[in-house]
Scaffold this motif. Structure first.
Motif, PDB file in Angstrom:
ATOM      1  N   PHE A  15      16.580   4.493  11.207  1.00 16.00           N
ATOM      2  CA  PHE A  15      15.784   5.360  10.352  1.00 16.00           C
ATOM      3  C   PHE A  15      16.461   5.544   9.006  1.00 16.00           C
ATOM      4  O   PHE A  15      17.644   5.843   8.924  1.00 16.00           O
ATOM      5  CB  PHE A  15      15.588   6.728  11.019  1.00 16.00           C
ATOM      6  N   ASP A  16      15.705   5.349   7.939  1.00 13.58           N
ATOM      7  CA  ASP A  16      16.175   5.560   6.573  1.00 13.58           C
ATOM      8  C   ASP A  16      15.409   6.762   6.032  1.00 13.58           C
ATOM      9  O   ASP A  16      14.193   6.688   5.847  1.00 13.58           O
ATOM     10  CB  ASP A  16      15.905   4.327   5.726  1.00 13.58           C
ATOM     11  N   PRO A  17      16.075   7.882   5.791  1.00 18.05           N
ATOM     12  CA  PRO A  17      15.372   9.092   5.359  1.00 18.05           C
ATOM     13  C   PRO A  17      14.821   9.034   3.932  1.00 18.05           C
ATOM     14  O   PRO A  17      13.996   9.859   3.557  1.00 18.05           O
ATOM     15  CB  PRO A  17      16.431  10.186   5.489  1.00 18.05           C
ATOM     16  N   ALA A  18      15.246   8.065   3.143  1.00 20.29           N
ATOM     17  CA  ALA A  18      14.748   7.941   1.768  1.00 20.29           C
ATOM     18  C   ALA A  18      13.342   7.366   1.781  1.00 20.29           C
ATOM     19  O   ALA A  18      13.050   6.421   2.519  1.00 20.29           O
ATOM     20  CB  ALA A  18      15.673   7.045   0.947  1.00 20.29           C
ATOM     21  N   HIS A  19      12.468   7.956   0.987  1.00 15.86           N
ATOM     22  CA  HIS A  19      11.104   7.440   0.883  1.00 15.86           C
ATOM     23  C   HIS A  19      11.101   6.156   0.058  1.00 15.86           C
ATOM     24  O   HIS A  19      11.837   6.036  -0.918  1.00 15.86           O
ATOM     25  CB  HIS A  19      10.183   8.456   0.195  1.00 15.86           C
ATOM     26  N   PRO A  20      10.246   5.210   0.427  1.00 13.20           N
ATOM     27  CA  PRO A  20      10.084   4.017  -0.409  1.00 13.20           C
ATOM     28  C   PRO A  20       9.528   4.428  -1.773  1.00 13.20           C
ATOM     29  O   PRO A  20       8.896   5.482  -1.895  1.00 13.20           O
ATOM     30  CB  PRO A  20       9.062   3.176   0.355  1.00 13.20           C
ATOM     31  N   ASN A  21       9.731   3.595  -2.783  1.00 12.93           N
ATOM     32  CA  ASN A  21       9.217   3.942  -4.114  1.00 12.93           C
ATOM     33  C   ASN A  21       7.937   3.184  -4.450  1.00 12.93           C
ATOM     34  O   ASN A  21       7.492   3.182  -5.577  1.00 12.93           O
ATOM     35  CB  ASN A  21      10.279   3.695  -5.187  1.00 12.93           C
ATOM     36  N   ALA A  22       7.352   2.534  -3.442  1.00 11.49           N
ATOM     37  CA  ALA A  22       6.116   1.791  -3.651  1.00 11.49           C
ATOM     38  C   ALA A  22       5.078   2.214  -2.613  1.00 11.49           C
ATOM     39  O   ALA A  22       5.418   2.581  -1.491  1.00 11.49           O
ATOM     40  CB  ALA A  22       6.366   0.291  -3.551  1.00 11.49           C
ATOM     41  N   LEU A  23       3.824   2.155  -3.027  1.00 12.16           N
ATOM     42  CA  LEU A  23       2.696   2.500  -2.167  1.00 12.16           C
ATOM     43  C   LEU A  23       1.717   1.338  -2.161  1.00 12.16           C
ATOM     44  O   LEU A  23       1.349   0.835  -3.220  1.00 12.16           O
ATOM     45  CB  LEU A  23       1.996   3.762  -2.702  1.00 12.16           C
ATOM     46  N   ALA A  24       1.297   0.911  -0.972  1.00 13.37           N
ATOM     47  CA  ALA A  24       0.271  -0.113  -0.841  1.00 13.37           C
ATOM     48  C   ALA A  24      -1.012   0.557  -0.362  1.00 13.37           C
ATOM     49  O   ALA A  24      -1.008   1.306   0.604  1.00 13.37           O
ATOM     50  CB  ALA A  24       0.701  -1.184   0.160  1.00 13.37           C
ATOM     51  N   VAL A  25      -2.107   0.282  -1.073  1.00 11.32           N
ATOM     52  CA  VAL A  25      -3.420   0.805  -0.703  1.00 11.32           C
ATOM     53  C   VAL A  25      -4.272  -0.395  -0.320  1.00 11.32           C
ATOM     54  O   VAL A  25      -4.512  -1.280  -1.137  1.00 11.32           O
ATOM     55  CB  VAL A  25      -4.073   1.578  -1.878  1.00 11.32           C
ATOM     56  N   TYR A  26      -4.689  -0.427   0.950  1.00  9.78           N
ATOM     57  CA  TYR A  26      -5.481  -1.561   1.411  1.00  9.78           C
ATOM     58  C   TYR A  26      -6.357  -1.162   2.590  1.00  9.78           C
ATOM     59  O   TYR A  26      -6.221  -0.080   3.147  1.00  9.78           O
ATOM     60  CB  TYR A  26      -4.601  -2.767   1.747  1.00  9.78           C
ATOM     61  N   PRO A  54     -10.831   2.081   5.785  1.00 11.71           N
ATOM     62  CA  PRO A  54     -11.826   1.040   5.576  1.00 11.71           C
ATOM     63  C   PRO A  54     -12.262   0.990   4.111  1.00 11.71           C
ATOM     64  O   PRO A  54     -12.634   1.998   3.532  1.00 11.71           O
ATOM     65  CB  PRO A  54     -12.991   1.467   6.482  1.00 11.71           C
ATOM     66  N   GLY A  55     -12.174  -0.197   3.517  1.00 18.59           N
ATOM     67  CA  GLY A  55     -12.525  -0.359   2.105  1.00 18.59           C
ATOM     68  C   GLY A  55     -11.345  -0.271   1.171  1.00 18.59           C
ATOM     69  O   GLY A  55     -11.407  -0.702   0.031  1.00 18.59           O
ATOM     70  N   GLY A  56     -10.238   0.285   1.636  1.00 19.93           N
ATOM     71  CA  GLY A  56      -9.016   0.370   0.828  1.00 19.93           C
ATOM     72  C   GLY A  56      -9.229   0.933  -0.557  1.00 19.93           C
ATOM     73  O   GLY A  56      -9.796   2.017  -0.710  1.00 19.93           O
ATOM     74  N   PRO A  57      -8.804   0.200  -1.607  1.00 19.31           N
ATOM     75  CA  PRO A  57      -8.892   0.705  -2.967  1.00 19.31           C
ATOM     76  C   PRO A  57     -10.318   0.971  -3.446  1.00 19.31           C
ATOM     77  O   PRO A  57     -10.526   1.691  -4.406  1.00 19.31           O
ATOM     78  CB  PRO A  57      -8.243  -0.383  -3.818  1.00 19.31           C
ATOM     79  N   GLY A  58     -11.305   0.406  -2.744  1.00 22.35           N
ATOM     80  CA  GLY A  58     -12.691   0.684  -3.102  1.00 22.35           C
ATOM     81  C   GLY A  58     -13.030   2.157  -2.990  1.00 22.35           C
ATOM     82  O   GLY A  58     -13.960   2.649  -3.644  1.00 22.35           O
ATOM     83  N   LEU A  59     -12.258   2.874  -2.199  1.00 19.50           N
ATOM     84  CA  LEU A  59     -12.494   4.308  -2.025  1.00 19.50           C
ATOM     85  C   LEU A  59     -11.999   5.117  -3.213  1.00 19.50           C
ATOM     86  O   LEU A  59     -12.194   6.330  -3.266  1.00 19.50           O
ATOM     87  CB  LEU A  59     -11.836   4.806  -0.741  1.00 19.50           C
ATOM     88  N   LEU A  60     -11.384   4.469  -4.178  1.00 24.27           N
ATOM     89  CA  LEU A  60     -10.954   5.146  -5.401  1.00 24.27           C
ATOM     90  C   LEU A  60     -11.978   5.015  -6.525  1.00 24.27           C
ATOM     91  O   LEU A  60     -11.777   5.542  -7.606  1.00 24.27           O
ATOM     92  CB  LEU A  60      -9.596   4.589  -5.862  1.00 24.27           C
ATOM     93  N   ASP A  61     -13.069   4.297  -6.272  1.00 23.46           N
ATOM     94  CA  ASP A  61     -14.101   4.069  -7.279  1.00 23.46           C
ATOM     95  C   ASP A  61     -15.403   4.739  -6.848  1.00 23.46           C
ATOM     96  O   ASP A  61     -15.933   4.423  -5.790  1.00 23.46           O
ATOM     97  CB  ASP A  61     -14.324   2.565  -7.466  1.00 23.46           C
ATOM     98  N   PRO A  62     -15.930   5.663  -7.654  1.00 22.41           N
ATOM     99  CA  PRO A  62     -17.157   6.362  -7.264  1.00 22.41           C
ATOM    100  C   PRO A  62     -18.378   5.447  -7.131  1.00 22.41           C
ATOM    101  O   PRO A  62     -19.371   5.832  -6.520  1.00 22.41           O
ATOM    102  CB  PRO A  62     -17.362   7.399  -8.377  1.00 22.41           C
ATOM    103  N   LEU A  63     -18.308   4.225  -7.664  1.00 17.29           N
ATOM    104  CA  LEU A  63     -19.429   3.300  -7.499  1.00 17.29           C
ATOM    105  C   LEU A  63     -19.444   2.657  -6.110  1.00 17.29           C
ATOM    106  O   LEU A  63     -20.463   2.107  -5.700  1.00 17.29           O
ATOM    107  CB  LEU A  63     -19.391   2.210  -8.572  1.00 17.29           C
ATOM    108  N   SER A  64     -18.334   2.730  -5.403  1.00 19.15           N
ATOM    109  CA  SER A  64     -18.260   2.115  -4.079  1.00 19.15           C
ATOM    110  C   SER A  64     -18.035   3.119  -2.957  1.00 19.15           C
ATOM    111  O   SER A  64     -18.209   2.779  -1.794  1.00 19.15           O
ATOM    112  CB  SER A  64     -17.132   1.070  -4.040  1.00 19.15           C
ATOM    113  N   ALA A  65     -17.629   4.319  -3.286  1.00 21.20           N
ATOM    114  CA  ALA A  65     -17.314   5.308  -2.259  1.00 21.20           C
ATOM    115  C   ALA A  65     -18.194   6.538  -2.396  1.00 21.20           C
ATOM    116  O   ALA A  65     -18.621   6.877  -3.494  1.00 21.20           O
ATOM    117  CB  ALA A  65     -15.841   5.719  -2.379  1.00 21.20           C
ATOM    118  N   GLY A  66     -18.425   7.177  -1.282  1.00 23.73           N
ATOM    119  CA  GLY A  66     -19.082   8.467  -1.320  1.00 23.73           C
ATOM    120  C   GLY A  66     -18.094   9.526  -1.793  1.00 23.73           C
ATOM    121  O   GLY A  66     -16.880   9.302  -1.798  1.00 23.73           O
ATOM    122  N   PHE A  67     -18.589  10.690  -2.167  1.00 23.89           N
ATOM    123  CA  PHE A  67     -17.722  11.732  -2.713  1.00 23.89           C
ATOM    124  C   PHE A  67     -16.618  12.124  -1.738  1.00 23.89           C
ATOM    125  O   PHE A  67     -15.456  12.263  -2.123  1.00 23.89           O
ATOM    126  CB  PHE A  67     -18.522  12.975  -3.112  1.00 23.89           C
TER     127      PHE A  67
END
Length: 122
Positions: A15-26, A54-67
Protein backbone atom coordinates in the motif's frame (compact mmCIF):
# COMPACT_ATOMS: atom_id res chain seq x y z
CA UNK A 1 -26.53 -20.40 -8.17
CA UNK A 2 -24.39 -21.64 -5.34
CA UNK A 3 -22.83 -19.09 -3.02
CA UNK A 4 -19.15 -19.42 -2.26
CA UNK A 5 -18.02 -19.15 1.34
CA UNK A 6 -16.63 -15.79 2.38
CA UNK A 7 -12.88 -15.70 2.79
CA UNK A 8 -10.32 -13.01 3.27
CA UNK A 9 -8.01 -12.31 0.37
CA UNK A 10 -4.88 -10.21 0.44
CA UNK A 11 -3.08 -8.29 -2.26
CA UNK A 12 0.62 -8.71 -2.85
CA UNK A 13 0.88 -4.99 -3.65
CA UNK A 14 2.39 -2.81 -0.95
CA UNK A 15 0.00 0.00 0.00
CA UNK A 16 1.25 3.46 -0.99
CA UNK A 17 -0.61 6.14 1.01
CA UNK A 18 0.27 8.90 -1.49
CA UNK A 19 -2.46 9.70 -3.98
CA UNK A 20 -1.58 9.42 -7.67
CA UNK A 21 -1.33 12.77 -9.46
CA UNK A 22 -3.26 11.61 -12.53
CA UNK A 23 -6.92 10.80 -13.11
CA UNK A 24 -8.29 8.61 -15.91
CA UNK A 25 -11.92 9.12 -16.93
CA UNK A 26 -13.28 6.31 -19.07
CA UNK A 27 -16.22 4.02 -19.70
CA UNK A 28 -16.90 1.29 -17.17
CA UNK A 29 -17.02 -1.37 -19.91
CA UNK A 30 -14.81 -4.05 -18.37
CA UNK A 31 -13.69 -5.33 -21.77
CA UNK A 32 -11.33 -2.34 -21.96
CA UNK A 33 -10.02 -2.04 -18.39
CA UNK A 34 -6.78 -3.95 -18.95
CA UNK A 35 -6.07 -2.14 -22.23
CA UNK A 36 -6.69 1.26 -20.60
CA UNK A 37 -4.38 0.46 -17.69
CA UNK A 38 -1.69 -0.77 -20.10
CA UNK A 39 -2.00 2.37 -22.23
CA UNK A 40 -1.74 4.64 -19.20
CA UNK A 41 1.35 2.83 -17.89
CA UNK A 42 2.87 3.21 -21.37
CA UNK A 43 2.10 6.95 -21.19
CA UNK A 44 4.05 7.17 -17.93
CA UNK A 45 1.29 6.81 -15.32
CA UNK A 46 2.15 3.78 -13.16
CA UNK A 47 -0.61 4.67 -10.67
CA UNK A 48 -3.73 6.74 -11.17
CA UNK A 49 -7.13 7.53 -9.82
CA UNK A 50 -9.99 6.36 -12.00
CA UNK A 51 -13.49 7.60 -12.61
CA UNK A 52 -15.42 5.03 -14.59
CA UNK A 53 -19.09 5.17 -15.50
CA UNK A 54 -20.98 4.10 -18.62
CA UNK A 55 -20.10 6.65 -21.31
CA UNK A 56 -17.01 7.90 -19.47
CA UNK A 57 -16.05 11.44 -20.48
CA UNK A 58 -19.31 11.79 -22.40
CA UNK A 59 -20.93 12.39 -19.04
CA UNK A 60 -19.06 15.69 -18.81
CA UNK A 61 -20.85 17.10 -21.87
CA UNK A 62 -24.47 18.28 -21.53
CA UNK A 63 -25.11 17.29 -25.16
CA UNK A 64 -24.50 13.63 -24.33
CA UNK A 65 -25.48 13.33 -20.67
CA UNK A 66 -28.58 13.98 -18.69
CA UNK A 67 -28.39 16.57 -15.91
CA UNK A 68 -28.15 14.00 -13.10
CA UNK A 69 -25.35 12.08 -14.87
CA UNK A 70 -23.51 15.29 -15.74
CA UNK A 71 -23.70 16.59 -12.18
CA UNK A 72 -22.59 13.28 -10.64
CA UNK A 73 -19.58 13.06 -12.95
CA UNK A 74 -18.70 16.73 -12.53
CA UNK A 75 -18.84 16.56 -8.72
CA UNK A 76 -16.85 13.34 -8.58
CA UNK A 77 -14.15 14.66 -10.90
CA UNK A 78 -13.98 17.98 -9.04
CA UNK A 79 -13.57 16.17 -5.72
CA UNK A 80 -10.75 13.97 -7.00
CA UNK A 81 -8.93 16.84 -8.69
CA UNK A 82 -9.04 18.99 -5.57
CA UNK A 83 -8.68 16.41 -2.77
CA UNK A 84 -6.00 14.35 -4.50
CA UNK A 85 -4.24 17.30 -6.12
CA UNK A 86 -4.60 15.83 -9.59
CA UNK A 87 -2.22 17.38 -12.13
CA UNK A 88 -3.19 15.38 -15.23
CA UNK A 89 -6.57 14.15 -16.43
CA UNK A 90 -6.71 11.57 -19.22
CA UNK A 91 -10.04 11.16 -21.02
CA UNK A 92 -10.61 7.94 -22.97
CA UNK A 93 -13.43 6.73 -25.19
CA UNK A 94 -13.89 3.44 -27.01
CA UNK A 95 -15.55 2.32 -30.21
CA UNK A 96 -18.85 0.53 -29.88
CA UNK A 97 -19.77 2.17 -26.57
CA UNK A 98 -23.17 0.91 -25.46
CA UNK A 99 -23.91 4.17 -23.63
CA UNK A 100 -23.65 6.17 -26.83
CA UNK A 101 -25.58 3.54 -28.82
CA UNK A 102 -28.43 3.76 -26.29
CA UNK A 103 -28.40 7.58 -26.05
CA UNK A 104 -27.86 8.30 -29.74
CA UNK A 105 -30.25 5.82 -31.34
CA UNK A 106 -30.52 6.16 -35.07
CA UNK A 107 -27.05 7.64 -35.54
CA UNK A 108 -24.58 5.90 -37.80
CA UNK A 109 -21.39 4.60 -36.20
CA UNK A 110 -19.35 7.43 -37.83
CA UNK A 111 -21.69 10.01 -36.27
CA UNK A 112 -21.35 8.39 -32.85
CA UNK A 113 -17.55 8.51 -33.18
CA UNK A 114 -17.82 12.23 -34.08
CA UNK A 115 -20.01 12.81 -30.99
CA UNK A 116 -17.51 10.96 -28.78
CA UNK A 117 -14.65 13.03 -30.21
CA UNK A 118 -16.60 16.24 -29.61
CA UNK A 119 -17.30 15.14 -26.02
CA UNK A 120 -13.59 14.51 -25.45
CA UNK A 121 -12.78 18.01 -26.72
CA UNK A 122 -15.47 19.58 -24.53
Amino acid sequence: MQESPARALASSEVFDPAHPNALAVYCSDGRFTTAVEELLRHLGFPRLDTLTMPGGPGLLDPLSAGFVELEAMRRSAAFLVKAHRIETVVLLAHEGCGYYAARKTGLANEDIVERQTADLRT
